[in-house]
Design a protein around this motif. Structure first.
Motif, PDB file in Angstrom:
ATOM      1  N   LYS A   1      11.913   3.604  -8.222  1.00 18.57           N
ATOM      2  CA  LYS A   1      10.656   2.976  -7.838  1.00 18.57           C
ATOM      3  C   LYS A   1      10.280   1.921  -8.880  1.00 18.57           C
ATOM      4  O   LYS A   1      10.525   2.128 -10.082  1.00 18.57           O
ATOM      5  CB  LYS A   1       9.542   4.017  -7.811  1.00 18.57           C
ATOM      6  CG  LYS A   1       9.410   4.755  -6.513  1.00 18.57           C
ATOM      7  CD  LYS A   1       8.091   5.527  -6.493  1.00 18.57           C
ATOM      8  CE  LYS A   1       7.802   6.026  -5.097  1.00 18.57           C
ATOM      9  NZ  LYS A   1       6.423   6.456  -4.925  1.00 18.57           N
TER      10      LYS A   1
ATOM     11  N   THR B   1      -4.164   5.000  -7.986  1.00 18.60           N
ATOM     12  CA  THR B   1      -3.205   4.542  -6.990  1.00 18.60           C
ATOM     13  C   THR B   1      -3.318   3.024  -6.900  1.00 18.60           C
ATOM     14  O   THR B   1      -4.443   2.512  -6.924  1.00 18.60           O
ATOM     15  CB  THR B   1      -3.524   5.169  -5.607  1.00 18.60           C
ATOM     16  OG1 THR B   1      -3.527   6.583  -5.768  1.00 18.60           O
ATOM     17  CG2 THR B   1      -2.515   4.771  -4.563  1.00 18.60           C
ATOM     18  N   PRO B   2      -2.221   2.284  -6.795  1.00 19.57           N
ATOM     19  CA  PRO B   2      -0.820   2.710  -6.625  1.00 19.57           C
ATOM     20  C   PRO B   2       0.029   2.582  -7.895  1.00 19.57           C
ATOM     21  O   PRO B   2       1.215   2.284  -7.782  1.00 19.57           O
ATOM     22  CB  PRO B   2      -0.335   1.755  -5.544  1.00 19.57           C
ATOM     23  CG  PRO B   2      -1.124   0.491  -5.783  1.00 19.57           C
ATOM     24  CD  PRO B   2      -2.415   0.876  -6.434  1.00 19.57           C
TER      25      PRO B   2
ATOM     26  N   ILE C   1      -6.157   0.745  -1.219  1.00 16.03           N
ATOM     27  CA  ILE C   1      -5.045   1.091  -2.101  1.00 16.03           C
ATOM     28  C   ILE C   1      -3.761   0.388  -1.701  1.00 16.03           C
ATOM     29  O   ILE C   1      -2.727   0.596  -2.294  1.00 16.03           O
ATOM     30  CB  ILE C   1      -4.804   2.615  -2.145  1.00 16.03           C
ATOM     31  CG1 ILE C   1      -4.541   3.149  -0.742  1.00 16.03           C
ATOM     32  CG2 ILE C   1      -5.978   3.332  -2.786  1.00 16.03           C
ATOM     33  CD1 ILE C   1      -4.001   4.571  -0.741  1.00 16.03           C
ATOM     34  N   GLN C   2      -3.844  -0.476  -0.694  1.00  9.92           N
ATOM     35  CA  GLN C   2      -2.630  -1.174  -0.265  1.00  9.92           C
ATOM     36  C   GLN C   2      -2.425  -2.436  -1.111  1.00  9.92           C
ATOM     37  O   GLN C   2      -3.352  -2.930  -1.731  1.00  9.92           O
ATOM     38  CB  GLN C   2      -2.734  -1.523   1.223  1.00  9.92           C
ATOM     39  CG  GLN C   2      -2.851  -0.289   2.132  1.00  9.92           C
ATOM     40  CD  GLN C   2      -1.687   0.678   1.969  1.00  9.92           C
ATOM     41  OE1 GLN C   2      -0.538   0.254   1.832  1.00  9.92           O
ATOM     42  NE2 GLN C   2      -1.981   1.975   1.955  1.00  9.92           N
ATOM     43  N   PRO C   3      -1.170  -2.942  -1.129  1.00 12.33           N
ATOM     44  CA  PRO C   3      -0.828  -4.049  -2.039  1.00 12.33           C
ATOM     45  C   PRO C   3      -1.628  -5.319  -1.806  1.00 12.33           C
ATOM     46  O   PRO C   3      -1.955  -5.664  -0.677  1.00 12.33           O
ATOM     47  CB  PRO C   3       0.655  -4.305  -1.753  1.00 12.33           C
ATOM     48  CG  PRO C   3       1.050  -3.444  -0.627  1.00 12.33           C
ATOM     49  CD  PRO C   3      -0.023  -2.466  -0.353  1.00 12.33           C
TER      50      PRO C   3
ATOM     51  N   GLY D   1       1.044  -3.064  -5.319  1.00 14.47           N
ATOM     52  CA  GLY D   1       1.407  -1.753  -4.779  1.00 14.47           C
ATOM     53  C   GLY D   1       2.763  -1.713  -4.098  1.00 14.47           C
ATOM     54  O   GLY D   1       3.458  -0.701  -4.148  1.00 14.47           O
ATOM     55  N   MET D   2       3.152  -2.820  -3.495  1.00 18.74           N
ATOM     56  CA  MET D   2       4.449  -2.840  -2.827  1.00 18.74           C
ATOM     57  C   MET D   2       5.578  -2.725  -3.848  1.00 18.74           C
ATOM     58  O   MET D   2       6.481  -1.898  -3.715  1.00 18.74           O
ATOM     59  CB  MET D   2       4.595  -4.129  -2.016  1.00 18.74           C
ATOM     60  CG  MET D   2       5.868  -4.199  -1.202  1.00 18.74           C
ATOM     61  SD  MET D   2       5.969  -5.779  -0.317  1.00 18.74           S
ATOM     62  CE  MET D   2       7.236  -6.586  -1.285  1.00 18.74           C
TER      63      MET D   2
ATOM     64  N   GLN E   1       5.628   0.777  -5.557  1.00 18.80           N
ATOM     65  CA  GLN E   1       6.015   1.933  -4.751  1.00 18.80           C
ATOM     66  C   GLN E   1       7.432   1.859  -4.219  1.00 18.80           C
ATOM     67  O   GLN E   1       8.027   2.885  -3.893  1.00 18.80           O
ATOM     68  CB  GLN E   1       5.047   2.075  -3.559  1.00 18.80           C
ATOM     69  CG  GLN E   1       3.620   2.409  -3.951  1.00 18.80           C
ATOM     70  CD  GLN E   1       3.492   3.792  -4.547  1.00 18.80           C
ATOM     71  OE1 GLN E   1       4.180   4.724  -4.153  1.00 18.80           O
ATOM     72  NE2 GLN E   1       2.617   3.934  -5.529  1.00 18.80           N
ATOM     73  N   MET E   2       7.983   0.652  -4.089  1.00 16.53           N
ATOM     74  CA  MET E   2       9.284   0.545  -3.436  1.00 16.53           C
ATOM     75  C   MET E   2      10.418   0.898  -4.389  1.00 16.53           C
ATOM     76  O   MET E   2      10.283   0.789  -5.602  1.00 16.53           O
ATOM     77  CB  MET E   2       9.493  -0.846  -2.843  1.00 16.53           C
ATOM     78  CG  MET E   2       9.719  -1.927  -3.866  1.00 16.53           C
ATOM     79  SD  MET E   2       9.702  -3.583  -3.145  1.00 16.53           S
ATOM     80  CE  MET E   2      11.214  -3.561  -2.199  1.00 16.53           C
TER      81      MET E   2
ATOM     82  N   ARG F   1       8.738 -13.030  -1.523  1.00 21.17           N
ATOM     83  CA  ARG F   1       9.865 -12.477  -0.765  1.00 21.17           C
ATOM     84  C   ARG F   1       9.715 -12.820   0.710  1.00 21.17           C
ATOM     85  O   ARG F   1      10.686 -13.192   1.385  1.00 21.17           O
ATOM     86  CB  ARG F   1       9.918 -10.956  -0.920  1.00 21.17           C
ATOM     87  CG  ARG F   1      10.072 -10.476  -2.328  1.00 21.17           C
ATOM     88  CD  ARG F   1       9.911  -8.970  -2.416  1.00 21.17           C
ATOM     89  NE  ARG F   1      10.957  -8.287  -1.693  1.00 21.17           N
ATOM     90  CZ  ARG F   1      11.831  -7.455  -2.250  1.00 21.17           C
ATOM     91  NH1 ARG F   1      11.747  -7.190  -3.547  1.00 21.17           N
ATOM     92  NH2 ARG F   1      12.758  -6.874  -1.526  1.00 21.17           N
ATOM     93  N   ILE F   2       8.487 -12.674   1.204  1.00 20.00           N
ATOM     94  CA  ILE F   2       8.218 -12.990   2.611  1.00 20.00           C
ATOM     95  C   ILE F   2       8.367 -14.498   2.828  1.00 20.00           C
ATOM     96  O   ILE F   2       8.943 -14.954   3.809  1.00 20.00           O
ATOM     97  CB  ILE F   2       6.813 -12.495   3.013  1.00 20.00           C
ATOM     98  CG1 ILE F   2       6.815 -10.971   3.111  1.00 20.00           C
ATOM     99  CG2 ILE F   2       6.378 -13.066   4.351  1.00 20.00           C
ATOM    100  CD1 ILE F   2       6.286 -10.220   1.950  1.00 20.00           C
TER     101      ILE F   2
ATOM    102  N   ILE G   1       0.226  -7.147   4.135  1.00 17.20           N
ATOM    103  CA  ILE G   1       1.349  -7.986   3.701  1.00 17.20           C
ATOM    104  C   ILE G   1       1.635  -8.972   4.827  1.00 17.20           C
ATOM    105  O   ILE G   1       1.834  -8.556   5.978  1.00 17.20           O
ATOM    106  CB  ILE G   1       2.592  -7.112   3.410  1.00 17.20           C
ATOM    107  CG1 ILE G   1       2.278  -6.100   2.296  1.00 17.20           C
ATOM    108  CG2 ILE G   1       3.788  -7.976   3.042  1.00 17.20           C
ATOM    109  CD1 ILE G   1       3.338  -5.028   2.104  1.00 17.20           C
TER     110      ILE G   1
END
Lengths: 198, 357
Positions: free
Chosen positions: B8, B31-32, B115-117, B171-172, B175-176, B259-260, B335
């Motif tokens: 991670k 988090t995260p 809590i999301q990226p 967060g991405m 966590q990845m 990245r996107i 995202i």
């Protein structure tokens, strides 16, 4: 390497069904074969009692978004996950369903659906809790995303040393999936040479 | 050890920090980024270092101040709301010219947010992490490998320029899991003759302090610090360029959104749109030289961010009115998808064609 196409996989179910672990097995197999890969879990409160899902990308090119929104393969382990994600699978994609947990299958004729009663199969074999590994076996049988030997090594890597006594059980669960002939079966791989079930 | 392992982002970053010689980690769960602190808790004792879960984020950053003042490699990590709490301590570190590494695994804001990226702490990281005239060096990883490589570099930069350095992740990335090659442990470290360590009366006292009541003296410290910042700006700007050379549309994106953006640039090329990508690696110093050079030949710029439009200001400053600079972003922890990013590139391409007619 059996298949060099990029493969975007979404695994979804309840927390505790082994969704993240199943994703990890696929990711480790990619690592062992030297491919590009990403593993991205859902996290936070939705993991507690709600739906857990996990995106895994395998590719030979650097991976852009690790978040799988349009999966080539959906592994669904409960009805809410199947209902939520079935429509997002790309045309021509594959859906692998734990049919013990899902009574209704999606009504799509542009994808191939493989229902496997994996929770039941695992319980019958004394492998409670390893239904997700059964589905990874089924996925490998139907999609052939890696060499089975790599997946066996992935199991060895993923089962922590403290739980070494579960190694044989994980291998057995995987084998049950690999041998599963229900649904549309187009086997593209066979059990590795010298494979001994425990 | 050059073997690739699967880790991670949060854990790989923590391991790389230890290998960079960090022996003092002060944290507080949020988090995260929690896996980062948990990993440190597990590993630091075995390395003879200190892991301490402080009573708050404010305590943690001030512990970093203390350890850094004693000349040790020290780090803290948090996520967006926790970084706000650390702001005061970071300003004190900058004022006392202390090296140290701060990790922000961003989540959506403002307030407690989600809590999301997210990338909505760009302004905070590059403009106003705390009060007073100062900057941090800010590095923006986009892969798990870069999470490890940049934190390793961050400790060296911090020591070299005597400044706090921030890794702005999200967060991405935290966590990845991705394959990663961990760095060899660092064995040689720079001397720190300024550190407040025991000296048995063998030299004059060192003082670590950010309080200067004489305005003339305080101004001097500011001017000296900004001379250092000028050196950093001249030598440390870093960006990756992808298909920029012949690009009509230059997409600018950092971290996770780059990245996107790269996927969208590839798809745009398939559709015959000459798109390219500049990925700032140092957010401060902002790679304005690369952007400025691209503005000589590109027709337009598009920044892609996971916020309501922050880095776009820096791109506009670098482009300086020479070419249009547009923005596309998603906020709140969403995202952006490659498809909607491609659509934004296509809209910009169409508007350029319209203008030419």
């Amino acid at each position: 390497m059996i298949m060099a196409q990029p493969l975007n996989i979404l695994l979804a179910g309840f927390g505790g069904q082994g969704i993240l672990f199943a994703g990890k097995l696929i990711a480790y197999a990619g690592l062992i074969e030297g491919r590009e890969l990403s593993w991205l879990p859902s996290y936070g409160p939705e993991m507690r009692g709600g739906t857990a899902n996990c995106s895994v990308c395998l590719s030979d090119e650097p991976i852009g978004s690790p978040l799988v929104l349009e999966p080539d393969v959906l592994v669904a382990m409960n009805q809410p996950s199947l209902d939520k994600f079935a429509d997002s699978v790309v045309p021509g994609g594959k859906i692998i369903v734990d049919s013990t947990m899902c009574a209704r299958l999606p009504e799509r004729d542009d994808v191939t659906i493989f229902p496997v009663p994996s929770t039941q199969l695992a319980e019958d074999a004394g492998l409670k809790g390893l239904a997700s590994v059964v589905l990874v076996g089924k996925m490998l049988r139907e999609i052939g995303f890696c060499d089975p030997v790599a997946l066996d090594q992935a199991i060895v890597k993923s089962v922590p040393a403290k739980k070494a006594h579960l190694l044989g059980k994980n291998r057995k669960a995987f084998e049950i999936g690999m041998l599963n002939e229900d649904g549309d079966s187009s086997p593209v791989c066979s059990l590795p040479d010298g494979w001994v079930a425990e | 050890m050059t073997e690739k392992v699967l880790m991670k982002g949060n854990e790989a970053l923590a391991e790389a920090a230890i290998r960079a010689g960090c022996r003092f980690f002060f944290g507080y769960p949020i988090t995260p980024q929690t896996e980062l602190a948990a990993y440190m808790a597990k590993r630091m004792g075995k390395e003879g270092g200190v892991y301490l879960q402080a009573e708050s984020e404010i305590a943690a950053i001030n512990m970093v101040y203390g350890a850094a003042g004693a000349g040790k490699r020290a780090m803290t990590s948090s996520s967006s709301p926790g970084i706000s709490l650390k702001g005061e301590g970071i300003s004190y570190m900058a004022g006392a010219d202390l090296p140290g590494v701060i990790i922000n695994v961003q989540r959506g804001g403002p307030g407690l947010g989600g809590i999301q990226p997210s990338q909505s702490d760009y302004f905070q990281a590059t403009r106003a992490t705390g009060h007073g005239d100062f900057h941090l060096i800010v590095l923006a990883p986009s892969t798990v490998q870069e999470m490890t490589d940049y934190v390793f570099r961050a400790f060296d930069l911090a020591d070299e320029y005597r400044t706090p350095v921030m890794i702005l992740a999200d967060g991405m990335l935290g966590q990845m899991m991705e394959p990663v090659v961990l760095p060899e442990p660092k064995t040689e470290f720079p001397e720190k003759p300024w550190a407040v360590t025991g000296h048995k009366g063998q030299r004059s006292h060192n003082i670590v302090n950010s309080l200067h009541l004489q305005p003339e003296r305080l101004e001097e410290t500011n001017i000296e610090r900004y001379e250092r910042y000028a050196r950093i700006k001249a030598t440390e700007q870093l960006a990756e360029e992808y298909l920029v050379e012949d690009a009509d549309i230059v997409v600018v994106a950092f971290g996770a959104s780059s990245r996107i953006a790269r996927s969208a640039v590839n798809k745009a090329r398939e559709k015959g749109i000459k798109a390219g990508l500049i990925r700032p690696i140092t957010l401060w110093p902002f790679p304005e030289d690369v952007i400025s050079a691209a503005a000589d030949r590109a027709k337009a710029f598009l920044t892609v961010e996971m916020n309501m439009g922050q880095m776009v200001d820096d791109v506009r400053l670098a482009v300086c009115g020479r070419k249009p600079v547009e923005f596309y972003g998603r906020a709140g922890g969403i995202i952006p998808t490659p498809a909607e990013t491609l659509a934004a590139i296509e809209r910009l391409a169409e508007s350029l064609e319209g203008g030419a007619r």
